[in-house]
Design a protein around this motif. Structure first.
Motif, PDB file in Angstrom:
ATOM      1  N   HIS A  46       0.825  -1.222   0.000  1.00  0.00           N
ATOM      2  CA  HIS A  46       0.000   0.000   0.000  1.00  0.00           C
ATOM      3  C   HIS A  46       0.858   1.271   0.000  1.00  0.00           C
ATOM      4  CE1 HIS A  46       0.451   0.347   4.486  1.00  0.00           C
ATOM      5  NE2 HIS A  46       0.315   1.608   4.199  1.00  0.00           N
ATOM      6  N   ASP A 195       2.920   1.257  19.824  1.00  0.00           N
ATOM      7  CA  ASP A 195       2.322   0.820  18.556  1.00  0.00           C
ATOM      8  C   ASP A 195       3.088   1.442  17.390  1.00  0.00           C
ATOM      9  OD1 ASP A 195       0.500  -0.355  16.803  1.00  0.00           O
ATOM     10  OD2 ASP A 195      -1.141   1.026  17.255  1.00  0.00           O
ATOM     11  N   ALA A 196       2.836   0.905  16.219  1.00  0.00           N
ATOM     12  CA  ALA A 196       3.305   1.541  14.989  1.00  0.00           C
ATOM     13  C   ALA A 196       2.323   2.639  14.635  1.00  0.00           C
ATOM     14  CB  ALA A 196       3.381   0.522  13.864  1.00  0.00           C
ATOM     15  N   CYS A 197       2.746   3.572  13.797  1.00  0.00           N
ATOM     16  CA  CYS A 197       1.854   4.657  13.389  1.00  0.00           C
ATOM     17  C   CYS A 197       2.205   5.087  11.964  1.00  0.00           C
ATOM     18  CB  CYS A 197       1.961   5.818  14.387  1.00  0.00           C
ATOM     19  SG  CYS A 197       0.499   6.881  14.432  1.00  0.00           S
ATOM     20  N   GLU A 198       1.508   6.098  11.471  1.00  0.00           N
ATOM     21  CA  GLU A 198       1.671   6.536  10.092  1.00  0.00           C
ATOM     22  C   GLU A 198       3.136   6.829   9.765  1.00  0.00           C
ATOM     23  OE1 GLU A 198      -1.091   9.679   9.159  1.00  0.00           O
ATOM     24  OE2 GLU A 198       0.018  10.042   7.313  1.00  0.00           O
ATOM     25  N   GLY A 199       3.620   6.264   8.681  1.00  0.00           N
ATOM     26  CA  GLY A 199       5.019   6.431   8.289  1.00  0.00           C
ATOM     27  C   GLY A 199       5.856   5.219   8.630  1.00  0.00           C
ATOM     28  N   SER A 201       4.642   2.115   8.241  1.00  0.00           N
ATOM     29  CA  SER A 201       4.212   0.939   7.491  1.00  0.00           C
ATOM     30  C   SER A 201       5.251   0.534   6.465  1.00  0.00           C
ATOM     31  CB  SER A 201       2.829   1.093   6.884  1.00  0.00           C
ATOM     32  OG  SER A 201       2.638   2.357   6.379  1.00  0.00           O
ATOM     33  N   ILE A 219       4.803  -4.077   8.903  1.00  0.00           N
ATOM     34  CA  ILE A 219       3.838  -3.134   9.477  1.00  0.00           C
ATOM     35  C   ILE A 219       2.849  -2.736   8.378  1.00  0.00           C
ATOM     36  CG2 ILE A 219       3.524  -0.861  10.550  1.00  0.00           C
ATOM     37  CD1 ILE A 219       6.438  -1.189  11.685  1.00  0.00           C
ATOM     38  N   SER A 220       1.552  -2.954   8.620  1.00  0.00           N
ATOM     39  CA  SER A 220       0.582  -2.771   7.539  1.00  0.00           C
ATOM     40  C   SER A 220      -0.484  -1.704   7.834  1.00  0.00           C
ATOM     41  CB  SER A 220      -0.076  -4.112   7.220  1.00  0.00           C
ATOM     42  OG  SER A 220      -1.062  -3.990   6.229  1.00  0.00           O
ATOM     43  N   TRP A 221      -1.277  -1.891   8.872  1.00  0.00           N
ATOM     44  CA  TRP A 221      -2.348  -0.921   9.095  1.00  0.00           C
ATOM     45  C   TRP A 221      -2.840  -0.973  10.539  1.00  0.00           C
ATOM     46  CZ3 TRP A 221      -7.415  -2.557  10.373  1.00  0.00           C
ATOM     47  CH2 TRP A 221      -7.697  -3.925  10.138  1.00  0.00           C
ATOM     48  N   GLY A 222      -3.810  -0.170  10.830  1.00  0.00           N
ATOM     49  CA  GLY A 222      -4.431  -0.135  12.147  1.00  0.00           C
ATOM     50  C   GLY A 222      -5.422   1.012  12.178  1.00  0.00           C
ATOM     51  N   GLY A 224      -6.100   4.055  13.820  1.00  0.00           N
ATOM     52  CA  GLY A 224      -5.377   4.983  14.680  1.00  0.00           C
ATOM     53  C   GLY A 224      -4.086   4.338  15.181  1.00  0.00           C
ATOM     54  N   CYS A 225      -3.549   4.835  16.269  1.00  0.00           N
ATOM     55  CA  CYS A 225      -2.288   4.329  16.806  1.00  0.00           C
ATOM     56  C   CYS A 225      -2.375   4.263  18.326  1.00  0.00           C
ATOM     57  CB  CYS A 225      -1.139   5.252  16.406  1.00  0.00           C
ATOM     58  SG  CYS A 225      -1.070   5.605  14.638  1.00  0.00           S
ATOM     59  N   GLY A 232      -1.951  -2.867  16.236  1.00  0.00           N
ATOM     60  CA  GLY A 232      -1.364  -2.772  14.913  1.00  0.00           C
ATOM     61  C   GLY A 232      -1.590  -4.083  14.169  1.00  0.00           C
TER      62      GLY A 232
HETATM   63  C1  4AZ Z   1      -0.207   3.927   8.635  1.00  0.00           C
HETATM   64  O1  4AZ Z   1      -1.027   4.805   8.360  1.00  0.00           O
HETATM   65  C2  4AZ Z   1      -0.398   3.123   9.869  1.00  0.00           C
HETATM   66  N1  4AZ Z   1      -1.272   1.515  14.511  1.00  0.00           N
HETATM   67  C3  4AZ Z   1       0.495   2.123  10.179  1.00  0.00           C
HETATM   68  C4  4AZ Z   1       0.332   1.372  11.320  1.00  0.00           C
HETATM   69  C5  4AZ Z   1      -0.722   1.618  12.160  1.00  0.00           C
HETATM   70  C6  4AZ Z   1      -1.623   2.622  11.868  1.00  0.00           C
HETATM   71  C7  4AZ Z   1      -1.463   3.369  10.711  1.00  0.00           C
HETATM   72  C8  4AZ Z   1      -0.888   0.775  13.394  1.00  0.00           C
HETATM   73  O2  4AZ Z   1       0.759   3.734   7.913  1.00  0.00           O
END
Ligand code: 4AZ
Length: 256
Positions: A46, A195-199, A201, A219-222, A224-225, A232
């Protein structure tokens, strides 16, 4: 990364920073990745918007990076991307992120791609049948946001610990219900503090087996964080040993 600590790339030497060159020639951090061989980085599908497979030269990869807005020529290794291979089964038309996995081929210079150093090293892929128990603590790393909703990403590489969550729990109505496919697993902190967050992934989730680290997740999605009941979600790397071997021509030899 939310709730983690600043890390050195020497302790995560497989971490790749993937940049995208915008129309205004600005290089923006797009995603993380993991170096799995001298010329190949494993990341998330993605990260690449439609049509970007045809434009690999808009992407570049930096290995050995500690600080975002500073270039340390002594340790960083910078590459152009020769090829972007997205998994054929990645179909985000329904926003489901199934098969969220991709390979980047680094462009060799003088016959070589990355060279091993204290800051740059490949990570091992786990054997395909390797399963880990829920509760096991693994490690994630990245240059992503330190809090959901911030407009800026981290200046430093950061790391955090997360625990594997069983599919049964993650598919519970209070969690993600039917959004979790067989190619995904969930990981989070019991107190939801890390947790992981935006950036982040595309980047690595590594777990120790027999005192060696293996790349178990991308790291793929979630939602929020670091949010309660919203762990995650990671792509299950062991489901793709065959695909990785086929696309890269690498033999899937793991630790013996
Ligand atoms: C993202 O937007 C993203 N909390 C990656 C990981 C998580 C949330 C969002 C997991 O790339």
């Amino acid at each position: 990364i939310v709730g983690g600590t600043v890390a050195t790339v020497e302790s995560h030497p497989w971490v790749a920073a993937i940049f995208w060159r915008s129309k205004s020639k600005e290089k923006v951090l797009r995603c993380g990745g993991s170096l799995i061989s001298a010329c190949w980085v494993l990341t998330a599908a993605h990260c690449f918007p439609e049509g970007s497979q045809a434009k690999p030269r808009r992407f570049s990869v930096i290995l050995g990076k500690n600080v975002m807005n500073e270039t340390d020529r002594a340790v960083e290794q910078r590459f152009r991307v020769e090829e972007i291979i997205l998994h054929d089964g990645f179909d985000n038309s329904e926003g489901d992120y199934n098969n969220d996995i991709a390979l980047l081929k680094l462009r060799a210079e003088h016959g070589k791609c990355s060279e091993e150093s204290d800051s740059v090293r490949t990570v091992c892929l786990p054997p395909p049948q390797q399963k880990l128990q829920p509760g096991v603590t693994c490690e994630i790393a990245g240059y992503g946001k330190e809090k959901h909703g911030l407009w800026y990403k981290s200046r430093f590489l950061r790391e955090a610990q997360v625990n594997l969550i069983s599919d049964d729990v993650c598919r519970h109505q209070d969690y993600y219900a039917n959004l979790i496919s067989d190619n995904m697993f969930c990981a989070g902190r019991p107190d939801w503090s890390q947790d992981a967050c935006e950036g982040d992934s595309g980047g690595p989730l590594v777990c120790e087996v027999g005192s060696r680290l293996f790349l178990f997740g991308v790291i793929s999605w979630g939602d929020g964080c670091a949010k309660e009941n919203r762990p995650g979600v990671y792509t299950t790397v062991t489901n793709y040993n065959g695909w990785i071997a086929e696309k890269t021509g690498l033999l899937s030899i793991t630790a013996g």
